[in-house]
Design a protein around this motif. Structure first.
Motif, PDB file in Angstrom:
ATOM      1  N   UNK A 166      44.648  37.233  34.027  1.00  0.00           N
ATOM      2  CA  UNK A 166      45.074  35.984  33.214  1.00  0.00           C
ATOM      3  C   UNK A 166      45.906  34.974  33.789  1.00  0.00           C
ATOM      4  N   UNK A 167      46.700  35.538  34.936  1.00  0.00           N
ATOM      5  CA  UNK A 167      47.414  34.698  35.529  1.00  0.00           C
ATOM      6  C   UNK A 167      47.187  33.607  36.247  1.00  0.00           C
ATOM      7  N   UNK A 168      47.852  32.473  35.811  1.00  0.00           N
ATOM      8  CA  UNK A 168      47.386  31.390  36.539  1.00  0.00           C
ATOM      9  C   UNK A 168      48.267  30.745  37.791  1.00  0.00           C
ATOM     10  N   UNK A 169      47.658  30.290  38.877  1.00  0.00           N
ATOM     11  CA  UNK A 169      48.380  30.027  40.145  1.00  0.00           C
ATOM     12  C   UNK A 169      48.759  31.299  40.688  1.00  0.00           C
ATOM     13  N   UNK A 170      49.076  31.020  42.035  1.00  0.00           N
ATOM     14  CA  UNK A 170      49.695  32.091  42.735  1.00  0.00           C
ATOM     15  C   UNK A 170      48.426  32.845  43.291  1.00  0.00           C
ATOM     16  N   UNK A 171      47.307  32.102  43.481  1.00  0.00           N
ATOM     17  CA  UNK A 171      46.054  32.841  44.004  1.00  0.00           C
ATOM     18  C   UNK A 171      45.294  33.483  43.102  1.00  0.00           C
ATOM     19  N   UNK A 172      45.688  33.625  41.614  1.00  0.00           N
ATOM     20  CA  UNK A 172      45.248  34.441  40.723  1.00  0.00           C
ATOM     21  C   UNK A 172      44.171  33.858  39.949  1.00  0.00           C
ATOM     22  N   UNK A 173      43.392  34.391  39.404  1.00  0.00           N
ATOM     23  CA  UNK A 173      41.953  33.860  38.799  1.00  0.00           C
ATOM     24  C   UNK A 173      42.299  32.911  37.564  1.00  0.00           C
ATOM     25  N   UNK A 174      43.325  33.301  36.771  1.00  0.00           N
ATOM     26  CA  UNK A 174      43.738  32.611  35.639  1.00  0.00           C
ATOM     27  C   UNK A 174      42.254  32.556  34.519  1.00  0.00           C
ATOM     28  N   UNK A 175      41.942  34.018  34.461  1.00  0.00           N
ATOM     29  CA  UNK A 175      40.634  34.241  33.503  1.00  0.00           C
ATOM     30  C   UNK A 175      41.098  34.114  32.023  1.00  0.00           C
ATOM     31  N   UNK A 176      40.129  33.787  31.254  1.00  0.00           N
ATOM     32  CA  UNK A 176      40.513  33.805  29.826  1.00  0.00           C
ATOM     33  C   UNK A 176      40.713  35.358  29.472  1.00  0.00           C
ATOM     34  N   UNK A 177      41.554  35.667  28.383  1.00  0.00           N
ATOM     35  CA  UNK A 177      41.765  36.892  28.036  1.00  0.00           C
ATOM     36  C   UNK A 177      40.643  37.943  27.824  1.00  0.00           C
ATOM     37  N   UNK A 178      39.456  37.143  27.230  1.00  0.00           N
ATOM     38  CA  UNK A 178      38.243  37.817  27.083  1.00  0.00           C
ATOM     39  C   UNK A 178      37.474  38.147  28.341  1.00  0.00           C
ATOM     40  N   UNK A 179      37.448  37.172  29.350  1.00  0.00           N
ATOM     41  CA  UNK A 179      36.708  37.491  30.581  1.00  0.00           C
ATOM     42  C   UNK A 179      37.613  38.559  31.199  1.00  0.00           C
ATOM     43  N   UNK A 180      38.841  38.554  31.176  1.00  0.00           N
ATOM     44  CA  UNK A 180      39.542  39.933  31.916  1.00  0.00           C
ATOM     45  C   UNK A 180      38.994  41.020  30.953  1.00  0.00           C
ATOM     46  N   UNK A 181      39.115  41.046  29.861  1.00  0.00           N
ATOM     47  CA  UNK A 181      38.633  42.242  29.093  1.00  0.00           C
ATOM     48  C   UNK A 181      37.134  42.639  29.587  1.00  0.00           C
ATOM     49  N   UNK A 182      36.224  41.519  29.670  1.00  0.00           N
ATOM     50  CA  UNK A 182      35.035  42.023  29.780  1.00  0.00           C
ATOM     51  C   UNK A 182      34.890  42.552  31.358  1.00  0.00           C
ATOM     52  N   UNK A 183      35.377  41.903  32.178  1.00  0.00           N
ATOM     53  CA  UNK A 183      35.709  42.516  33.687  1.00  0.00           C
ATOM     54  C   UNK A 183      36.112  44.032  33.635  1.00  0.00           C
ATOM     55  N   UNK A 184      37.203  44.182  32.656  1.00  0.00           N
ATOM     56  CA  UNK A 184      37.871  45.623  32.499  1.00  0.00           C
ATOM     57  C   UNK A 184      36.491  46.631  32.026  1.00  0.00           C
ATOM     58  N   UNK A 185      35.836  46.182  31.042  1.00  0.00           N
ATOM     59  CA  UNK A 185      34.938  46.914  30.537  1.00  0.00           C
ATOM     60  C   UNK A 185      33.746  47.230  31.269  1.00  0.00           C
ATOM     61  N   UNK A 186      33.437  46.071  32.112  1.00  0.00           N
ATOM     62  CA  UNK A 186      32.186  46.266  32.909  1.00  0.00           C
ATOM     63  C   UNK A 186      32.259  47.494  34.213  1.00  0.00           C
ATOM     64  N   UNK A 187      33.739  47.376  34.556  1.00  0.00           N
ATOM     65  CA  UNK A 187      33.849  48.487  35.598  1.00  0.00           C
ATOM     66  C   UNK A 187      34.115  49.755  34.826  1.00  0.00           C
ATOM     67  N   UNK A 188      34.690  49.862  33.866  1.00  0.00           N
ATOM     68  CA  UNK A 188      34.818  51.186  33.153  1.00  0.00           C
ATOM     69  C   UNK A 188      33.453  51.729  32.868  1.00  0.00           C
TER      70      UNK A 188
END
Ligand code: FAD
Length: 387
Positions: free
Chosen positions: A59-81
């Motif tokens: 969810x971090x914005x700037x500094x080369x980070x993706x700035x995902x929504x919390x939900x998107x970040x959570x879904x990415x976590x779940x998909x890997x798990x």
């Protein structure tokens, strides 16, 4: 596992990210994970693939980070798990603990210096709070930071620290000898006096390299002290947020296990009929499905509370503890459904069964998270026994 059509709850971007991560881990992680899990080795070959997904930093914005929504970040976590819990732990420690701490508690200069290469996974981070004698009672930690000319000297030990055997950047918490408050420091891999030794013989998350860290007279320059960590409360702020992401690991794991069991029951026959034809097996499968639906909905609501700035630490703790408890129950049912194959790591279920055990314990055990929620709803802290 998507019985209640969760996709309807997700934005098009979130759905697209979910698909992209699923395709990547099914293609690049699924075929090799058992081999690495068995050998308890970290799959370095996967790191560039995960880096290309552009999810580190969440969810971090700037500094080369993706700035995902919390939900998107959570879904990415779940998909890997869903495919491999060790890989999702690797990215969570790196991203939702270490990077998030630098983002929330670091100076502008520190963010610019460290976050861009961490976001690309060109460098890897770990997060060291726990000590051999201070686990649940982390606020009592004994590692010390002493002010010296131009910096700090860190002395002490850490235990269980994920990624620590190869991390380039180690976020380390220590007690300031002058104030007796907890401070945070960025320690670099080659710092003199730093040693990380792999903890062997884990029964779960075997690919994650957890280490015992020894810090002997380690010098950290002033510029690498995190200015925003001035008490234990500052680490708790990070943990409250990262617990939301950890809650999505069991969601992903149980989705994968449910899908696998659903297939298995149709394919394998006993007494001349598919296993799916037996009422007891159907009852177990339905219970698993119900758990997955409830876990997803709770996790999703937690993300929405977080996104709207309304989430409390107690809510995050309830999500982590309750979802992990349900996942343990769900995966145990899956293990039963596979019979003998349920105890062989080649089948996803046995591996998931073991991987859930450390998840039940880290980022606050089930009990500690329950007590965090209990304190919030009653106003009474009950962490310490009453004499
Ligand atoms: P203990 O604190 O000794 O607890 C033992 C039991 O007592 C538990 O059941 C606990 O719930 C119960 N208990 C303790 N206190 C209370 C109480 N007040 N009331 C009721 N019950 C209580 N830490 C990091 O800093 N960084 C990491 O990257 C990291 N990764 C980890 C990865 C793995 C695989 C594991 C297993 C742990 C990791 N940890 C990490 C540490 C983790 O956060 C601790 O293991 C956890 O906080 C529990 O501490 P403990 O193991 O010392 O158990």
């Amino acid at each position: 596992s998507d019985y209640y059509q969760f996709s309807d709850l997700l934005s098009l971007e979130e759905q697209a990210l979910r698909l992209k991560v699923r395709e990547c881990v099914e293609r690049d992680v699924a075929p090799i994970m058992t081999k690495y899990w068995e050998k308890a080795e970290f799959p370095f070959e996967v790191v560039p693939k995960l880096g290309a997904l552009n999810i580190a930093g969440g969810t971090i914005k700037g500094y080369g980070c993706p700035g995902l929504s919390v939900t998107a970040n959570a879904l990415a976590t779940a998909e890997i798990a869903r495919v491999d819990a060790s890989c999702s732990t690797f990215i969570l420690v790196h991203s939702s603990l270490a990077m998030l701490t630098i983002s929330l508690c670091g100076s502008e200069v520190q963010k610019q210096k460290y976050l861009p290469s961490l976001a690309k996974l060109d460098t890897i981070a770990c997060w060291g709070l726990t000590e051999p004698d201070y686990g649940s009672d982390a606020s009592g930690l004994r590692t010390t930071a002493t002010k010296v000319e131009g910096g700090w000297v860190i002395e002490g030990q850490k235990r269980w620290i994920g990624n620590s055997t190869f991390a380039d950047v180690l976020v380390i918490f220590a007690k300031n000898k002058d104030t007796n408050q907890i401070n945070g420091f960025i320690v670099k891999k080659n710092a003199s006096g730093l040693q990380a030794t792999k903890i062997e013989n884990k029964i779960g998350l075997r690919m994650v390299q957890n280490g015992d860290i020894l810090l002997q007279n380690v010098f950290v320059p002033d510029e690498d002290r995190l200015p925003g960590v001035n008490s234990f409360q500052d680490t708790s702020k990070v943990l409250a947020v990262s617990r939301v992401m950890v809650a999505w690991q069991p969601i992903g794991i149980t989705m994968g296990v449910y899908d696998m069991c659903h297939r298995y029951l149709q394919e394998r026959k006993q007494f001349g009929a598919p296993l799916a034809a037996f009422q007891i097996n159907q009852q177990k499968l339905v219970q698993m499905l119900a758990n997955v639906q409830a876990m997803f909905l709770m996790g999703w609501r937690l993300c929405k509370l977080y996104e709207s700035g309304k989430m409390t630490p107690g809510q995050a703790s309830l999500g982590k503890s309750w979802i992990t408890l349900r996942a343990r129950e769900t995966v145990a049912l899956g293990r039963e459904l596979l019979g003998g194959n349920g105890i062989i790591s080649d089948f996803l279920v046995a591996k998931a069964f073991n991987d859930l055990e450390p998840i039940y314990t880290y980022e606050g055990t089930y009990d500690i998270n329950t007590l965090v929620t209990g304190r919030e709803i009653t106003g009474i802290a009950s962490f310490k026994p009453v004499a």
